[in-house]
Motif scaffolding. Structure first.
Motif, short mmCIF file in Angstrom:
data_model
loop_
_atom_site.label_atom_id
_atom_site.label_comp_id
_atom_site.label_asym_id
_atom_site.label_seq_id
_atom_site.Cartn_x
_atom_site.Cartn_y
_atom_site.Cartn_z
N LEU A 71 0.85 -1.19 0.00
CA LEU A 71 0.00 0.00 0.00
C LEU A 71 0.88 1.23 0.00
CD1 LEU A 71 -2.60 1.70 0.50
CD2 LEU A 71 -2.35 1.15 2.94
N VAL A 72 0.61 2.15 -0.92
CA VAL A 72 1.29 3.45 -0.94
C VAL A 72 0.23 4.54 -0.82
CG1 VAL A 72 2.77 5.04 -2.22
CG2 VAL A 72 3.16 2.56 -2.39
N THR A 73 0.19 5.22 0.32
CA THR A 73 -0.74 6.35 0.46
C THR A 73 -0.07 7.59 -0.13
OG1 THR A 73 -0.01 7.15 2.63
CG2 THR A 73 -1.58 5.31 2.60
N GLY A 74 -0.88 8.47 -0.72
CA GLY A 74 -0.31 9.59 -1.45
C GLY A 74 0.37 9.12 -2.73
N GLY A 75 -0.09 7.98 -3.25
CA GLY A 75 0.59 7.34 -4.37
C GLY A 75 0.46 8.05 -5.70
N ALA A 76 -0.51 8.96 -5.83
CA ALA A 76 -0.65 9.71 -7.08
C ALA A 76 0.09 11.04 -7.04
CB ALA A 76 -2.13 9.95 -7.38
N GLY A 77 0.88 11.24 -5.99
CA GLY A 77 1.67 12.46 -5.89
C GLY A 77 3.01 12.32 -6.58
N PHE A 78 3.80 13.37 -6.49
CA PHE A 78 5.13 13.41 -7.11
C PHE A 78 5.99 12.25 -6.64
CE2 PHE A 78 9.40 15.57 -6.11
CZ PHE A 78 10.01 15.08 -7.26
N LEU A 79 6.22 12.15 -5.34
CA LEU A 79 7.09 11.09 -4.82
C LEU A 79 6.40 9.73 -4.88
CD1 LEU A 79 8.74 12.78 -1.72
CD2 LEU A 79 9.61 12.61 -4.05
N GLY A 80 5.13 9.70 -4.53
CA GLY A 80 4.40 8.43 -4.48
C GLY A 80 4.39 7.71 -5.81
N SER A 81 4.20 8.47 -6.91
CA SER A 81 4.13 7.83 -8.22
C SER A 81 5.49 7.25 -8.62
CB SER A 81 3.63 8.82 -9.27
OG SER A 81 4.51 9.92 -9.41
N HIS A 82 6.57 7.93 -8.29
CA HIS A 82 7.90 7.39 -8.58
C HIS A 82 8.19 6.15 -7.73
CE1 HIS A 82 9.64 10.32 -11.40
NE2 HIS A 82 8.97 11.26 -10.73
N LEU A 83 7.75 6.19 -6.47
CA LEU A 83 7.92 5.02 -5.61
C LEU A 83 7.17 3.81 -6.17
CD1 LEU A 83 8.83 3.57 -3.02
CD2 LEU A 83 6.82 4.56 -1.88
#
Length: 318
Positions: A13-25
């Motif tokens: 699970l990645v919360t904030g996953g559609a953000g700058f860092l989240g999407s790269h993660l």
């Protein structure tokens, strides 16, 4: 013979996953062979950042606000949800601190129920306007608890407290990172952060706004280096919880950053000086000794190289 790796694949699970860092993660986690559940309320994140993953069978998107409880089944949790630029986190400061505190509590409760390892994306802002330079993890910081930045700074400090108290009280495995200024493709063009501000202004031929006299310094970490540090921390030995600084110790003044961007873009933009915002730190530089020792991590991308890649992204995006 084909080996079935299904049982070795982690669901993350990645919360904030559609953000700058989240999407790269998420890109990195998928490339490593994992399944990823991206959770985002799209306040600052955007589906455009994960649009290229739409047809990936190992990727799933869920629109959800983590200030509300979340019932899912996962093996690991990366908690990145929280607006991170002053423009966004000051837009609704009460919501910002709730995301850090209530959101962290909800992710910790989920981790406790599942017996899952849980990662907290904290920030160098926990050091405030530091009186120790460079900043080491043992430094407790110099933070104004009632200023306009406090919703973010103190929210992240409280989230760290929650993570360590949950670990001590329940035994769940935690990992806490302190992220220093990070830049790269997919930054929000209007997030008010210095790298994106300067690049957008330079590309548009607008005046470049420098707050204060430009002598205040920051250390800029390219996004791929940060993501590598995040993954290394999550996969580090049990019992190592952090907090650990991840950032590039190369230190540049705002004037040096602006001059680099003007040189790369060939822009004729002029520098204009404006008042320094309240509680803006005068200097920021990570001591990465702990990351080097525990994670074998150090940044690889120099500022000039990272700026060239970021500028190329903005040239297409604008």
């Amino acid at each position: 013979m084909t080996v079935n790796n299904y049982h070795h694949r982690r669901r993350i699970l990645v919360t904030g996953g559609a953000g700058f860092l989240g999407s790269h993660l998420i890109d990195r986690l998928l490339a490593d062979g994992n399944e990823v559940l991206c959770v985002d309320n799209l306040f600052t994140g955007t589906k455009d950042n994960v649009a290229h993953l739409r047809d990936n069978p190992n990727f799933e998107f869920l629109r959800h606000d983590i200030t509300e409880p979340l019932q899912v089944e996962v093996d690991e949790i990366y908690n990145l949800a929280c607006p991170a630029s002053p423009i966004h986190y000051q837009y609704d400061p009460v919501k910002t601190i709730k995301t850090s505190v209530v959101g962290a509590t909800n992710m910790l409760e989920l981790a406790k129920r599942l017996g899952a390892k849980v990662f907290q994306a904290s920030t160098s802002e926990v050091y405030g306007d530091p009186s120790v330079h460079p900043q080491v993890e043992s430094y407790w910081g110099n933070v104004n608890p009632i200023g306009i930045r406090s919703c973010y700074d103190e929210g992240k400090r409280c989230a760290e407290t929650l993570f360590f108290d949950y670990h001590r009280q329940t035994g769940i495995e935690i990992k806490v990172i302190r992220i220093f200024n990070t830049y790269g493709p997919r930054m929000h063009r209007a997030d008010g952060r210095v790298v994106s501000n300067f690049i957008v202004q330079a590309l548009r031929g607008e005046d470049i706004s420098i707050y204060g006299d430009g002598s205040q310094s920051r250390s800029f970490c390219y996004v791929s280096d940060l993501i590598d540090g995040m993954v290394r921390l999550m996969n580090s030995r049990d019992g190592f919880h952090g907090p650990v600084n991840i950032g590039n110790p190369g230190e540049f003044t705002m004037l040096q950053l602006a001059e680099n961007i003007l040189d790369i873009t060939g822009s004729k933009s002029q520098l204009v000086f404006e008042p320094l915002p309240q509680d803006d730190p005068r200097q920021r530089k990570p001591d990465i000794t702990l990351a080097q020792a525990e994670l074998g991590w150090e940044p690889k991308v120099a500022l000039r190289e990272g700026l060239e890649k970021t500028i190329a992204y903005f040239e297409k995006a604008l």
